[in-house]
Write a protein that holds these residues in place. Structure first.
Motif, short mmCIF file in Angstrom:
data_model
loop_
_atom_site.label_atom_id
_atom_site.label_comp_id
_atom_site.label_asym_id
_atom_site.label_seq_id
_atom_site.Cartn_x
_atom_site.Cartn_y
_atom_site.Cartn_z
N PHE A 1 20.37 70.46 54.89
CA PHE A 1 19.05 70.30 54.38
C PHE A 1 18.87 71.21 54.15
O PHE A 1 18.35 72.08 55.14
CB PHE A 1 18.47 68.80 54.52
CG PHE A 1 18.85 67.65 54.17
CD1 PHE A 1 18.68 67.09 52.70
CD2 PHE A 1 19.57 66.82 54.83
CE1 PHE A 1 19.58 65.63 52.49
CE2 PHE A 1 20.53 65.61 54.41
CZ PHE A 1 20.74 65.36 53.06
N ARG A 2 17.35 71.48 53.43
CA ARG A 2 16.93 72.88 53.83
C ARG A 2 15.43 72.91 52.82
O ARG A 2 15.54 71.86 51.99
CB ARG A 2 17.24 74.11 52.72
CG ARG A 2 17.08 75.19 52.60
CD ARG A 2 17.82 76.32 52.34
NE ARG A 2 17.80 76.22 50.64
CZ ARG A 2 17.43 76.65 49.61
NH1 ARG A 2 16.14 77.11 49.73
NH2 ARG A 2 17.93 76.56 48.78
N ALA B 1 18.68 69.65 49.02
CA ALA B 1 20.17 69.66 49.34
C ALA B 1 19.92 71.13 50.46
O ALA B 1 19.92 71.71 50.18
CB ALA B 1 21.48 69.43 49.01
N GLY B 2 21.16 70.71 51.34
CA GLY B 2 21.27 72.29 51.76
C GLY B 2 21.90 72.90 51.69
O GLY B 2 23.25 72.61 50.98
N PRO B 3 23.09 74.15 52.01
CA PRO B 3 24.12 74.59 52.05
C PRO B 3 25.74 73.70 51.73
O PRO B 3 26.47 74.14 51.11
CB PRO B 3 24.29 76.26 52.18
CG PRO B 3 23.20 76.02 53.69
CD PRO B 3 22.94 74.61 52.94
N LEU B 4 25.36 73.20 52.58
CA LEU B 4 27.49 72.19 53.52
C LEU B 4 26.38 70.83 53.01
O LEU B 4 25.32 70.73 53.00
CB LEU B 4 27.28 72.75 54.64
CG LEU B 4 27.85 73.70 54.74
CD1 LEU B 4 27.22 74.19 56.64
CD2 LEU B 4 28.63 74.51 54.42
N PRO B 5 27.31 70.05 53.16
CA PRO B 5 27.21 68.29 53.02
C PRO B 5 26.28 68.18 53.99
O PRO B 5 26.94 68.83 55.68
CB PRO B 5 28.59 67.94 53.29
CG PRO B 5 29.44 68.95 52.27
CD PRO B 5 28.92 71.08 53.23
N LEU C 1 16.41 72.20 59.74
CA LEU C 1 17.15 71.15 61.51
C LEU C 1 16.12 69.50 61.36
O LEU C 1 16.57 68.24 61.33
CB LEU C 1 17.16 71.71 62.80
CG LEU C 1 16.82 70.81 63.56
CD1 LEU C 1 18.47 70.12 63.82
CD2 LEU C 1 17.26 71.02 65.37
N ASP C 2 14.72 70.06 61.27
CA ASP C 2 13.61 69.07 61.54
C ASP C 2 14.06 68.16 60.12
O ASP C 2 14.14 66.93 60.59
CB ASP C 2 12.77 69.77 61.14
CG ASP C 2 11.85 70.54 60.38
OD1 ASP C 2 12.99 70.80 59.86
OD2 ASP C 2 10.80 71.83 60.13
N LEU C 3 14.36 69.07 58.80
CA LEU C 3 14.61 68.00 57.93
C LEU C 3 16.01 67.24 58.16
O LEU C 3 15.61 65.85 57.12
CB LEU C 3 14.15 69.03 56.39
CG LEU C 3 14.97 68.35 54.74
CD1 LEU C 3 14.12 66.81 55.01
CD2 LEU C 3 14.78 69.82 53.59
N ARG C 4 17.14 67.02 58.40
CA ARG C 4 17.91 66.71 58.52
C ARG C 4 17.91 65.88 59.35
O ARG C 4 18.23 64.72 58.97
CB ARG C 4 19.18 68.18 59.23
CG ARG C 4 20.47 67.06 59.10
CD ARG C 4 21.24 67.44 60.32
NE ARG C 4 23.18 67.72 59.85
CZ ARG C 4 23.65 66.22 60.47
NH1 ARG C 4 22.94 65.34 60.95
NH2 ARG C 4 24.62 66.45 60.49
#
Ligand code: 6A9
Length: 713
Positions: A426-427, A419-423, A464-467
């Protein structure tokens, strides 16, 4: 194994990249019943054909035919040795049956095969018409394991033998002699019983070997000679028909040579499939030491039979995009194998290095797998394709039902651990942490290794790619759940949120850069410089270690979008998240077609020429990898996306259609040209000359050229 008889013994067991062979690989392979392979080894052309015949309880019978011919037809004199071996791997038994010095057959048993009988038939002329005179040797030895067989055989070679055909000259030759234990390893418990049959004779010649399964009760007759020829011919004809039915390359006007190229690409991916068994070595956050992962099997394709002969998670999704067109049942089996490698957390190790044989091919620093490390979930691409197939019957539904608990857990693993820093961001975890050493710390888990990301890895990053991968995953999960009558709303909601173009732009559109981008703690002003080394008084300079290249950061990093136009920036397009009327499509198509940026006559380069890290080394010893060269998996996604946008009404429909034609033609022409010139498909292609780069033969995702030719997306 084979050996050209000469002044010294050069035994060849495997084909390695470092051997520089002019070409080797499968020409035809149907994945199940038969295959035809060619190996060109300087002066010697080997053709190996096999046929399997199902029957009994243990997979049935099979036969191999090995035909050896000189590359120049005049060479009738040089002697060649063909060596056939049978070896156990930890279990099973083997009994040799020897007449004079000739190992005629081996009988044995193993857990998987039950009882069997392997017969080495007498050599013939290369057309199989007449028997040929040959000398015979054999070896009965113990090896520490399968990974040391070559050494065991090499260490037993001697040239005290004499070949003397009736009426011909006497000639010394090398052959297996008495077995001596490997130097330095006398203590080791032998894991493997090895029986080896060596045939020595002049070119051209042919040898056949039959494997007969003990539980195959009523075989119609042995699979040798004329019977084998006939079955082979039948398989070849069936392959040709099925290939055309599946890919329509003749109908599309490809030449017979281009069709052969495509058949070889498919066949090599299929012929490279392996059944692996063993355990990974895993570093978990819960344990101070590396631990062995539970043992298990893996049936999978591989990126390169010789150089990367093991499973890679995200490569496999691309492999199965091709193989699922040929044999969906085979792909379903492979996907199930991969999902069974999941641990209780939902993690699947990225690179599968399962036993000593596999570990022998990997430098130590790559062996450990980390349980926070992801890799793009490309298996969802294959599932998406399998779901689209017509005729989804009860068998497919029950397959999905069995898959579903794993899929749910796998998806949840990405959704929580990455999960990334914001809803809805992703990271990738597990980036290189050392910011002094690398021009840009790598992100191996993304699959795009050295593709530039935020210069200073941190928890605020959004990738971006993971998202976009997660948008795909959520969509497929929703569809599977809906088909099975499982709760699907949450997946659907997630898919909708992740493909909401306004939210995507808010989180990833870099207005100043005019592109979609990663976000993080980043400085564009970085470079590698020689470290200054202080010289002590009276200390001679030449005794100092060579100064290292280290990174200098000329402007401090700040939170911002990462300016690195390339494959990552294209992801909302590649995975078809953009609405057909999105104005962002205009800039993406423009960047793609710009020769200053991504366009080349050979395909799309990974990083724009205008990008600051274009073709930059990451360290002194780490040349650019995903920083310019052309990669075929991403180009396949690009061609597929262009095809998609060309089929949808919208302001960019015509533009997409034109680019589709052009990009597809460029890729096919270059991969074909390079294959003709070099004999291989390659891991990547130079963006300045189109030439193959990196590892070869690489018939993993580079074989997706077949789908581009077939226009199957
Ligand atoms: C090196 C050296 C004989 C790198 O195709 C497999 C992977 C891809 O998944 C990844 O996206 N390749 C790409 O960036 C090759 C990785 C090989 C790593 C191990 C061992 C081999 O020595």
């Amino acid at each position: 194994m084979w050996l050209r008889q000469a002044a010294e013994a050069r035994l060849r067991h495997t084909c390695e990249q470092s051997d520089g062979l002019p070409g080797y690989g499968w020409l035809l392979h149907d994945g199940l019943r038969f295959g035809a392979q060619e190996i060109r080894d300087r002066g010697l052309a080997l053709r190996t054909d096999f046929v399997k015949r199902p029957g009994g309880e243990h997979g049935g019978d099979w036969s191999w035919r090995v035909t050896a011919r000189p590359e120049s037809p005049g060479d009738q004199t040089s002697l060649v040795s063909l060596l056939f071996y049978v070896a156990t791997n930890g279990q099973g038994t083997l009994q040799p049956h020897v007449e004079n010095t000739r190992l005629v057959s081996v009988t044995g048993t193993s857990e998987e095969l039950g009882h069997f009988n392997i017969t080495f038939h007498k050599p013939t002329t290369d057309t199989g018409e007449a028997l040929r005179y040959a000398s015979y040797n054999h070896l009965d030895a113990r090896s520490p394991g399968l990974h040391r067989l070559t050494d065991v055989v090499k260490s037993s070679l001697s040239n005290r033998f004499v070949y003397a055909a009736p009426g011909g000259p006497k000639r010394r030759y090398f052959a297996v002699d008495t077995y001596r234990a490997l130097p330095g390893e006398p203590e080791q418990e032998p894991q493997s019983h090895l029986l080896l049959h060596q045939v020595t004779l002049p070119l051209p010649c042919r040898v056949e070997v039959t494997f007969e399964s003990g539980s195959f009760a009523e075989r119609p007759g042995s699979l040798v000679g004329a019977v084998l020829s006939e079955e082979l011919a039948g398989h070849v004809a069936a392959f040709e028909r099925r290939f055309e039915e599946t890919f329509s390359l003749a109908r599309k006007g490809f030449t017979p040579q281009q069709q052969r190229f495509a058949k070889a690409a498919l066949s090599n991916m299929m012929g490279g499939m392996g059944y692996f068994h063993g355990h990974s070595i895993v570093q978990s956050a819960h344990s101070p030491h590396p631990l062995p992962y539970p043992e298990g099997p893996l049936f999978t394709a591989v990126p390169s039979r010789s150089f990367f002969p093991r499973g890679f998670l995200w490569d496999e999704g691309f492999h199965q995009l091709l193989l699922a067109r040929w044999d969906p049942a085979l792909s379903r089996e492979v996907i199930a194998h991969w999902l069974d490698l999941m641990n209780v957390e939902g993690w699947i190790p990225r690179e599968q290095i399962l036993d000593d044989e596999a570990r022998a091919k990997v430098p130590p620093e790559f062996i450990l797998q980390h349980n926070e490390a992801a890799n793009p979930p490309t298996l969802f691409l294959v599932l998406q394709q399998l779901l689209r197939e017509p005729g989804q019957g009860p068998a497919e539904l029950s397959y999905l039902r069995r898959l579903f608990p794993r899929l749910r857990t796998w998806y949840e693993w990405y959704n929580t651990t990455q999960a990334g820093p914001l809803p809805y961001t992703f990271r990738w975890r597990g980036r290189d942490q050392d910011t002094d050493l690398f021009l840009n710390p790598k992100t191996l888990t993304s699959g795009l290794d050295d593709y530039p990301r935020a210069s200073h890895p941190s928890p605020v990053e959004r990738h971006l790619d993971l998202r976009c991968w997660m948008a795909l995953a959520a969509g497929v999960m929703a569809e599977v759940a809906e088909r099975l009558g499982e709760p699907a709303a949450e997946y659907r909601r997630m898919q909708q949120a992740l493909s909401d173009n306004a939210l995507l732009e808010q989180q990833h559109w870099a207005e100043q850069l005019g592109m979609f981008a990663d976000y993080g703690n980043h400085s564009q002003a970085v470079g590698l410089e020689r470290e200054k080394v202080a010289v002590g008084p009276g200390q001679p300079r030449h005794q100092l270690p060579a100064p290292r290249l280290v990174r200098v950061v000329r402007k401090p990093p700040k939170l911002q979008f990462v300016g690195a136009l390339g494959y990552v920036s294209l992801f909302p397009f590649l995975l078809q998240l953009l609405r057909p009327d999105s104005p962002r499509l205009a800039s993406i198509l423009g960047d793609m077609r710009s020769e200053q940026k991504l366009w080349t006559p050979y395909g799309l380069r990974s990083l724009a020429r205008t990008s600051p890290l274009y073709m930059k080394h990451n360290t002194e010893h780490d040349p650019p990898y995903w920083r310019g060269p052309i990669w075929i998996n991403m180009n396949y996604l690009a061609v597929r996306a262009l095809h998609h946008y060309a089929s949808l009404e919208g302001p960019y429909q015509q533009r997409a259609a034109a680019l589709y034609q052009e990009l597809r033609a460029n890729l096919i022409a270059n991969l074909y040209r390079q294959y003709v010139e070099s004999g291989y498909l390659w891991e990547q292609y130079s963006d300045s000359t189109g030439q193959g780069r990196g590892c070869y033969p690489f018939t993993g995702w580079s074989a997706l050229v077949v789908l581009m030719m077939a226009e199957e997306y």
